[in-house]
Write an enzyme that holds these catalytic residues in place. Structure first.
Site, PDB file in Angstrom:
ATOM      1  CE  LYS A 103      -0.483  -1.290  13.070  1.00  0.00           C
ATOM      2  NZ  LYS A 103      -1.732  -1.673  13.781  1.00  0.00           N
ATOM      3  CD  GLN A 131       0.925  -5.253  12.235  1.00  0.00           C
ATOM      4  OE1 GLN A 131       1.778  -5.118  13.109  1.00  0.00           O
ATOM      5  NE2 GLN A 131      -0.351  -4.969  12.465  1.00  0.00           N
ATOM      6  NE  ARG A 166      -8.158  -3.437  12.338  1.00  0.00           N
ATOM      7  CZ  ARG A 166      -6.862  -3.383  12.004  1.00  0.00           C
ATOM      8  NH1 ARG A 166      -6.452  -3.883  10.840  1.00  0.00           N
ATOM      9  NH2 ARG A 166      -5.979  -2.825  12.811  1.00  0.00           N
ATOM     10  NE  ARG A 203      -1.371  -5.447   8.229  1.00  0.00           N
ATOM     11  CZ  ARG A 203      -0.712  -5.006   7.162  1.00  0.00           C
ATOM     12  NH1 ARG A 203      -0.470  -5.782   6.110  1.00  0.00           N
ATOM     13  NH2 ARG A 203      -0.319  -3.758   7.103  1.00  0.00           N
ATOM     14  N   GLY A 204      -4.224  -3.600   6.567  1.00  0.00           N
ATOM     15  CA  GLY A 204      -3.677  -2.514   5.762  1.00  0.00           C
ATOM     16  C   GLY A 204      -4.846  -1.798   5.123  1.00  0.00           C
ATOM     17  CB  ALA A 205      -5.681   1.802   4.989  1.00  0.00           C
ATOM     18  CG  ASP A 215      -4.191   2.611   8.984  1.00  0.00           C
ATOM     19  OD1 ASP A 215      -2.980   2.658   9.257  1.00  0.00           O
ATOM     20  OD2 ASP A 215      -4.764   1.574   8.613  1.00  0.00           O
TER      21      ASP A 215
HETATM   22  O1  MRU Z   1      -3.316  -2.938  11.910  1.00  0.00           O
HETATM   23  P1  MRU Z   1      -2.905  -2.950  10.469  1.00  0.00           P
HETATM   24  O2  MRU Z   1      -1.869  -3.981  10.174  1.00  0.00           O
HETATM   25  O3  MRU Z   1      -4.087  -3.011   9.535  1.00  0.00           O
HETATM   26  O4  MRU Z   1      -2.233  -1.535  10.279  1.00  0.00           O
HETATM   27  C1  MRU Z   1      -1.764  -1.193   9.014  1.00  0.00           C
HETATM   28  C2  MRU Z   1      -1.014   0.072   8.983  1.00  0.00           C
HETATM   29  O5  MRU Z   1      -0.940   0.808   9.938  1.00  0.00           O
HETATM   30  C3  MRU Z   1      -0.416   0.437   7.677  1.00  0.00           C
HETATM   31  O6  MRU Z   1       0.744   1.172   7.861  1.00  0.00           O
HETATM   32  C4  MRU Z   1      -1.442   1.294   6.934  1.00  0.00           C
HETATM   33  O7  MRU Z   1      -2.660   0.626   6.773  1.00  0.00           O
HETATM   34  C5  MRU Z   1      -0.945   1.727   5.653  1.00  0.00           C
HETATM   35  S1  MRU Z   1      -0.918   0.486   4.480  1.00  0.00           S
HETATM   36  C6  MRU Z   1      -1.036   1.380   3.046  1.00  0.00           C
END
Ligand code: MRU
Length: 361
Positions: free
Chosen positions: A258, A206, A98, A57-59, A247
């Site tokens: 988030k 998270q 996603r 997870r995380g962009a 994201d």
């Molecule tokens: O749902 P997630 O855990 O994938 O959400 C992640 C986030 O919102 C992070 O803050 C975002 O991807 C930035 S990470 C560089």
């Protein structure tokens, strides 16, 4: 279960094992912080599932996993030619995992463009090898971007500061090091002392599970707070800077991150605290003029009403679970990218720092 390695310098969030005929290895983030478990993905359905349920997870990490997912999806021994058709089909499938993080679409588009550039008479295995090399470049570039973001952002962190962050934008959100936390890691490497307040980040925690774990690994002074404490903590003057990841960022700087980030930005404005976003250029979606067109993932209501099979709310109660929100550019002090600091956050400054839009942006 693999014994806990030391992750002082880098966390192997998403890696490739072996040569072109190898496979993906991920840290299963749904198991942290209680267990450090690795999960191998040897076919595209496993990659899709890992993205969907947030094992990865995380962009930036989602983008890297998707690029590698194309490779595990391509048969090692041959398939229909041209290979570009197979890549397009795999890409369409992975895109359904996603919707919000644009890095997923960016990485898949880059793989698709690479496939389209390969001559149709190239033997399947040679073409597959070229695509694998492209996915390795995407992985390597992501590492490089995160370290550059750290260098660009570290001057914003001053000795003695209290810094608030939300969700996880650390080594677990990218191939290593991270974006918002990359800035803090770099500041620590430069010898600065500061204190990080971590929002727990309901509903999937998270912040509590991942960010607090990463900061602890690095021995950075950390205090975990519930999301609804941020206003009080700001009013107590414990916070001098807010920093988060992103994201998807529209052409005018409106930023999806988030759920809860928008609220923090409003609070930061009310308390006169600067609010920074840290993200690579691949997180910008400059086809979108503003944030109103950013697709927001709405996840299962059970993520709110149940935890570990325990009901937190009465059976059958309605719950609304958008995973992201959009912070208007006017609330963001600056965006830290590998190409430089975007400040003020507006269309002109974004264009000046990032350059002109390419086909994959
Ligand atoms: O749902 P997630 O855990 O994938 O959400 C992640 C986030 O919102 C992070 O803050 C975002 O991807 C930035 S990470 C560089």
């Amino acid at each position: 279960m693999t014994p806990s390695p030391s992750f002082n310098s880098s966390i192997p969030t998403v890696t490739w094992i072996g040569e072109a005929d190898g496979h993906i290895r991920l840290i299963d983030q749904t198991r942290l912080p209680g267990a450090i478990e690795f999960r191998d993905c040897r076919n595209v359905a496993e990659v899709w599932e890992a993205i969907k349920v947030l094992r990865v997870r995380g962009a930036p990490a989602i983008g890297v996993a998707a690029a590698l997912g194309i490779i595990v999806g391509l048969d090692k021994n041959g398939g229909p030619t041209p290979i570009a058709d197979a890549v397009s089909e795999l890409s369409r499938y992975l895109q359904t995992s996603r919707p919000t993080a644009v890095n997923l679409f960016w990485a898949l588009e880059r793989m698709r463009q690479k496939a389209a550039s390969i001559s149709a008479d190239t033997p399947w295995q040679d073409a597959r090898h070229l695509l694998w090399q492209e996915s390795m470049i995407i992985l390597e570039e992501d590492r490089h971007c995160c370290h550059r973001i750290g260098e660009v952002g570290a001057p914003l962190i001053q000795n003695g500061m209290g810094v608030l962050t939300h969700c996880n934008a650390g080594g677990l959100c990218a191939s290593e090091y991270g974006t918002a936390l990359g800035v803090l890691f770099r500041a620590q490497e430069e010898g600065k002392q500061f204190h990080v307040y971590v929002d727990e980040t309901r509903p999937l925690l998270q912040g509590a599970r991942l960010t607090a774990w990463e900061l602890k690994q690095r021995q950075i002074a950390t205090t975990l707070i519930c999301d609804n404490m941020a206003a009080a903590v700001m009013r107590q003057r414990r916070i001098q800077l807010v920093i988060v990841g992103a994201d998807r960022i529209a052409a005018n700087g409106d930023t999806a991150n988030k759920i809860g980030t928008y609220g923090l930005a409003v609070l930061a404005r009310a308390h006169g605290i600067p609010m920074y976003v840290a993200a690579p250029a691949s997180t910008f979606d400059r086809k979108l003029p503003d944030g109103s067109g950013i697709p927001i993932e709405v996840r299962d209501a059970k993520e709110i009403t149940r935890v570990n099979d325990v009901d937190l709310a009465p059976e059958g109660v309605e719950a609304y679970n958008p995973a992201f929100d959009v912070t208007p550019a006017e609330f963001i002090t600056g965006i830290i990218t590998e190409r430089g600091l975007i400040q003020p956050v507006d269309r002109e400054t974004i264009e000046r720092v990032l350059g002109t839009v390419t086909a994959s942006q």
